[in-house]
Write a protein that holds these residues in place. Structure first.
Motif, PDB file in Angstrom:
ATOM      1  N   LEU A  81       0.809  -0.934  -0.055  1.00  0.00           N
ATOM      2  CA  LEU A  81      -0.211   0.340  -0.409  1.00  0.00           C
ATOM      3  C   LEU A  81       0.917   0.970   0.067  1.00  0.00           C
ATOM      4  O   LEU A  81       0.864   1.650  -0.810  1.00  0.00           O
ATOM      5  CB  LEU A  81      -1.209  -0.071   1.779  1.00  0.00           C
ATOM      6  CG  LEU A  81      -2.174  -0.980   1.488  1.00  0.00           C
ATOM      7  CD1 LEU A  81      -2.890  -1.255   2.938  1.00  0.00           C
ATOM      8  CD2 LEU A  81      -3.470  -1.007  -0.023  1.00  0.00           C
ATOM      9  N   VAL A  82       1.524   0.989   1.435  1.00  0.00           N
ATOM     10  CA  VAL A  82       2.924   2.843   0.864  1.00  0.00           C
ATOM     11  C   VAL A  82       3.809   2.324  -0.658  1.00  0.00           C
ATOM     12  O   VAL A  82       3.759   3.930  -0.999  1.00  0.00           O
ATOM     13  CB  VAL A  82       3.675   2.517   1.826  1.00  0.00           C
ATOM     14  CG1 VAL A  82       4.788   3.432   1.888  1.00  0.00           C
ATOM     15  CG2 VAL A  82       3.171   2.425   3.235  1.00  0.00           C
ATOM     16  N   ASP A  83       4.107   1.672  -1.307  1.00  0.00           N
ATOM     17  CA  ASP A  83       4.850   1.624  -2.720  1.00  0.00           C
ATOM     18  C   ASP A  83       3.388   2.153  -3.181  1.00  0.00           C
ATOM     19  O   ASP A  83       4.081   3.014  -4.750  1.00  0.00           O
ATOM     20  CB  ASP A  83       5.597  -0.017  -2.577  1.00  0.00           C
ATOM     21  CG  ASP A  83       5.900   0.640  -3.989  1.00  0.00           C
ATOM     22  OD1 ASP A  83       7.616   0.916  -3.835  1.00  0.00           O
ATOM     23  OD2 ASP A  83       5.631  -0.223  -5.126  1.00  0.00           O
ATOM     24  N   ARG A  87       4.108   5.769  -5.659  1.00  0.00           N
ATOM     25  CA  ARG A  87       3.981   5.507  -6.930  1.00  0.00           C
ATOM     26  C   ARG A  87       2.968   6.504  -8.028  1.00  0.00           C
ATOM     27  O   ARG A  87       3.034   6.833  -8.727  1.00  0.00           O
ATOM     28  CB  ARG A  87       3.595   3.958  -7.734  1.00  0.00           C
ATOM     29  CG  ARG A  87       5.284   3.195  -7.738  1.00  0.00           C
ATOM     30  CD  ARG A  87       4.367   1.753  -7.498  1.00  0.00           C
ATOM     31  NE  ARG A  87       6.324   1.084  -8.026  1.00  0.00           N
ATOM     32  CZ  ARG A  87       6.706   0.764  -8.046  1.00  0.00           C
ATOM     33  NH1 ARG A  87       7.113   0.623  -9.892  1.00  0.00           N
ATOM     34  NH2 ARG A  87       8.465  -0.554  -8.260  1.00  0.00           N
ATOM     35  N   HIS A  88       1.662   7.050  -7.106  1.00  0.00           N
ATOM     36  CA  HIS A  88       0.838   8.334  -7.895  1.00  0.00           C
ATOM     37  C   HIS A  88       0.944   9.182  -7.048  1.00  0.00           C
ATOM     38  O   HIS A  88       0.252   9.281  -7.107  1.00  0.00           O
ATOM     39  CB  HIS A  88      -0.301   6.928  -7.556  1.00  0.00           C
ATOM     40  CG  HIS A  88      -0.318   5.460  -8.144  1.00  0.00           C
ATOM     41  ND1 HIS A  88      -0.140   5.677  -9.323  1.00  0.00           N
ATOM     42  CD2 HIS A  88      -0.485   4.192  -8.207  1.00  0.00           C
ATOM     43  CE1 HIS A  88      -1.047   4.589 -10.617  1.00  0.00           C
ATOM     44  NE2 HIS A  88      -0.054   3.779  -8.974  1.00  0.00           N
ATOM     45  N   GLY A  89       1.960   9.319  -6.742  1.00  0.00           N
ATOM     46  CA  GLY A  89       1.881  10.656  -5.895  1.00  0.00           C
ATOM     47  C   GLY A  89       0.867  10.905  -4.860  1.00  0.00           C
ATOM     48  O   GLY A  89       0.440  11.723  -4.416  1.00  0.00           O
ATOM     49  N   PHE A  90       0.825   9.686  -3.927  1.00  0.00           N
ATOM     50  CA  PHE A  90      -0.393   9.597  -2.888  1.00  0.00           C
ATOM     51  C   PHE A  90      -2.079  10.526  -3.342  1.00  0.00           C
ATOM     52  O   PHE A  90      -2.087  10.304  -2.451  1.00  0.00           O
ATOM     53  CB  PHE A  90       0.421  10.566  -1.810  1.00  0.00           C
ATOM     54  CG  PHE A  90       1.714  10.006  -1.145  1.00  0.00           C
ATOM     55  CD1 PHE A  90       3.227  10.467  -1.792  1.00  0.00           C
ATOM     56  CD2 PHE A  90       1.984   8.269  -0.617  1.00  0.00           C
ATOM     57  CE1 PHE A  90       4.466  10.581  -1.664  1.00  0.00           C
ATOM     58  CE2 PHE A  90       3.485   8.304  -0.021  1.00  0.00           C
ATOM     59  CZ  PHE A  90       4.370   9.856  -0.651  1.00  0.00           C
ATOM     60  N   SER A 123      -2.267  11.869   3.286  1.00  0.00           N
ATOM     61  CA  SER A 123      -1.375  12.931   3.679  1.00  0.00           C
ATOM     62  C   SER A 123      -0.478  13.018   4.537  1.00  0.00           C
ATOM     63  O   SER A 123       0.603  14.040   3.925  1.00  0.00           O
ATOM     64  CB  SER A 123      -2.810  13.956   4.074  1.00  0.00           C
ATOM     65  OG  SER A 123      -3.866  13.763   3.295  1.00  0.00           O
ATOM     66  N   GLU A 124      -0.508  11.869   5.119  1.00  0.00           N
ATOM     67  CA  GLU A 124       0.674  12.416   6.011  1.00  0.00           C
ATOM     68  C   GLU A 124       1.754  11.072   5.238  1.00  0.00           C
ATOM     69  O   GLU A 124       2.664  11.925   6.002  1.00  0.00           O
ATOM     70  CB  GLU A 124       0.417  11.429   7.571  1.00  0.00           C
ATOM     71  CG  GLU A 124      -0.479  11.901   8.221  1.00  0.00           C
ATOM     72  CD  GLU A 124      -1.147  11.165   9.504  1.00  0.00           C
ATOM     73  OE1 GLU A 124      -2.333  11.846  10.344  1.00  0.00           O
ATOM     74  OE2 GLU A 124      -0.760   9.992   9.473  1.00  0.00           O
ATOM     75  N   LEU A 125       1.245  10.799   4.418  1.00  0.00           N
ATOM     76  CA  LEU A 125       2.598  10.358   3.646  1.00  0.00           C
ATOM     77  C   LEU A 125       3.297  10.752   3.252  1.00  0.00           C
ATOM     78  O   LEU A 125       4.616  10.848   2.884  1.00  0.00           O
ATOM     79  CB  LEU A 125       1.959   8.999   3.196  1.00  0.00           C
ATOM     80  CG  LEU A 125       1.807   7.451   4.054  1.00  0.00           C
ATOM     81  CD1 LEU A 125       1.069   6.281   3.200  1.00  0.00           C
ATOM     82  CD2 LEU A 125       3.073   6.571   4.841  1.00  0.00           C
ATOM     83  N   GLU A 126       2.655  11.769   2.611  1.00  0.00           N
ATOM     84  CA  GLU A 126       2.928  12.701   1.863  1.00  0.00           C
ATOM     85  C   GLU A 126       4.096  13.901   2.002  1.00  0.00           C
ATOM     86  O   GLU A 126       5.202  14.243   1.343  1.00  0.00           O
ATOM     87  CB  GLU A 126       2.021  13.195   1.093  1.00  0.00           C
ATOM     88  CG  GLU A 126       2.685  14.172  -0.395  1.00  0.00           C
ATOM     89  CD  GLU A 126       1.084  15.180  -1.314  1.00  0.00           C
ATOM     90  OE1 GLU A 126      -0.083  14.795  -0.785  1.00  0.00           O
ATOM     91  OE2 GLU A 126       1.002  15.182  -2.045  1.00  0.00           O
ATOM     92  N   SER A 127       3.517  14.025   3.490  1.00  0.00           N
ATOM     93  CA  SER A 127       4.252  15.319   4.517  1.00  0.00           C
ATOM     94  C   SER A 127       5.283  14.318   4.650  1.00  0.00           C
ATOM     95  O   SER A 127       6.283  15.459   4.498  1.00  0.00           O
ATOM     96  CB  SER A 127       3.133  15.064   5.298  1.00  0.00           C
ATOM     97  OG  SER A 127       1.932  16.081   4.721  1.00  0.00           O
TER      98      SER A 127
END
Length: 456
Positions: free
Chosen positions: A411-413, A417-420, A448-452
């Motif tokens: 899921l993280v990957d 790959r899709h810019g979150f 959102s948190e992963l992107e940050s």
């Protein structure tokens, strides 16, 4: 991958009862460098170019790598691929890893420049109507062309050299050629040149008489005697010690064998099939393999393509393997699993794919197997490669825990790959957007948190 305008080059047709594959010939014209103005017509579906003699086109120049680039005929066009050359490969002045060639394209290899010119003349290759040859499976054009050649050569009592990477099925092909041959009822003797110690190889091949050396308390026959009227299969012939190569050549030429410690020779009637994962022409150039022995063995060469060059076979093989391993159970792969398997290059080829599926069959209970299930049972790096810290040592966890860890990493990957973007990620995962949100909540993930975190 850079893509230049190309056209469909692989064509299929049916002539009477025979399927054929056709592709167009082309020529490479040297416009700068050695052999300037020379034209080289290519009529093979894979052409390798470099400074080494084992290439189809040899460019003798200090700026050209031993194996510089290759051109492959594909359904989309002629695909050029750099072979990790030192000075790189250019197409129309652009450095490429892969690119499709258009008519008149200028190819740079070091300081040598060639021009690609497709021709109107076609090469027609007969195809087998079958998707299998004994235990070998494949419905791609390349495999059906291989099956056709194997079907033809099996009935002829000629020497065969099978080449291909580890895991492609060289031994399986050799066994089936024996089964389909006039010698099918006679012995089939396997000599694995990679496992027999060099000091024992001679007696393994030719036998010995009592007292020939210390420990020879009785006479014994060798592989050639045991295979009389049948077939000898030399597996990994490229590993044959150099001292034994002239002796093997002598037997192949005279069809006579002399046991170690014996002066008399006696005739043997055997068919020779050899296999190797090495490029024997390169080994000849390097002085590791006798040229005359190579020519004696390669009377008829069958080259098995690696799985990465026939990815259209992956789904077919996966379905056949899971059907044969499931013992009547109605088990199948989901669409995401098929896409997941097809995205991998399979360096271990068919053997690696089969091993992965066998592991999945034994460790996953679901009738419909999805991509996370495959990841949870994989120990060979199939699919997105997590970092060694999170992936290593997973064998210390329970199966359920390992599966949850693999699912979370997937899921993280996927999001990364899709810019979150959850919507785009859900489309790739082939699940509803809300289903992806539920999976994220299950693992305590927030896009959102992963992107940050990624930005910091």
């Amino acid at each position: 991958m850079t893509k230049f305008a190309g056209k469909r080059t692989l064509l299929t047709s049916r002539d009477g009862q025979t399927d054929t594959m056709a592709y167009y010939k082309y020529k490479l014209v040297v416009v700068e460098g050695p052999s300037e103005s020379h034209e080289f017509v290519m009529d093979r579906d894979v052409v390798k170019v470099g400074s080494s003699r084992d290439n189809d086109l040899v460019l003798d120049h200090e700026t050209v790598s031993r194996n510089h680039f290759e051109i492959r005929v594909t359904e989309e066009g002629h695909l050029i691929r750099d072979l990790e050359s030192t000075n790189g490969t250019d197409v129309e002045g652009c450095r490429i890893v892969e690119a499709y060639l258009h008519a008149g394209a200028r190819i740079g290899a070091g300081e040598v420049v060639l021009v690609f010119q497709p021709l109107r003349e076609k090469v027609e290759v007969p195809l087998s109507p079958h998707n299998s040859y004994g235990g070998m499976l494949g419905r791609s054009l390349k495999m059906r062309a291989l099956f056709h050649m194997a079907e033809r050569v099996a009935s002829r009592d000629t020497t065969v050299l099978i080449t291909g990477e580890t895991g492609t099925g060289k031994g399986l092909l050799a066994e089936e050629i024996q089964i389909q041959s006039p010698r099918s009822e006679a012995p089939f003797v396997v000599v694995d040149c990679s496992t027999i110690p060099a000091h024992l190889m001679e007696t393994e091949l030719f036998g010995h008489v009592k007292g020939a050396f210390t420990g020879a308390i009785s006479s014994r026959s060798g592989a050639f005697e045991e295979a009389h009227k049948g077939t000898i299969f030399f597996d990994e012939i490229g590993e044959l010690p150099s001292a034994l190569q002239p002796k093997l050549l002598r037997v192949l030429e005279k069809r006579e064998v002399k046991r170690v410690g014996q002066t008399e020779t006696f005739p043997v009637d055997v068919r020779i099939i050899a296999a190797t994962n090495r490029e024997l022409r390169a080994e000849v150039e390097a002085g590791n393999f006798r040229e005359d022995l190579y020519f004696r063995l390669s009377v008829f060469e069958l080259r098995i393509p690696p799985l990465r060059d026939r990815k259209e076979d992956i789904e077919f093989l996966a379905k056949e393997f899971i059907r044969s391993m499931s013992e009547g159970a109605q088990r199948r792969f989901g669409e995401d699993a098929i896409r997941f398997l097809s995205s991998h290059d399979w360096p271990g080829n068919v053997r690696e794919l089969r091993n992965i599926i066998e592991r999945v069959v034994h460790l996953v209970d679901d009738n419909i197997i999805d991509a996370p299930s495959i990841m949870s049972t994989s120990i060979t790096g199939v699919g997105p490669a997590p970092d060694s810290g999170s992936w290593g040592g997973r064998g210390k966890y329970s199966f359920q825990k390992a599966r949850e860890m693999a699912e979370r990493e997937y899921l993280v990957d996927l999001l990364r790959r899709h810019g979150f973007n959850v919507t785009n990620a859900a489309k790739t995962a082939d699940i509803h957007r809300q289903s992806l949100h539920r999976l994220l909540r299950k693992h305590g993930l927030n896009a959102s948190e992963l992107e940050s975190d990624a930005e910091t």
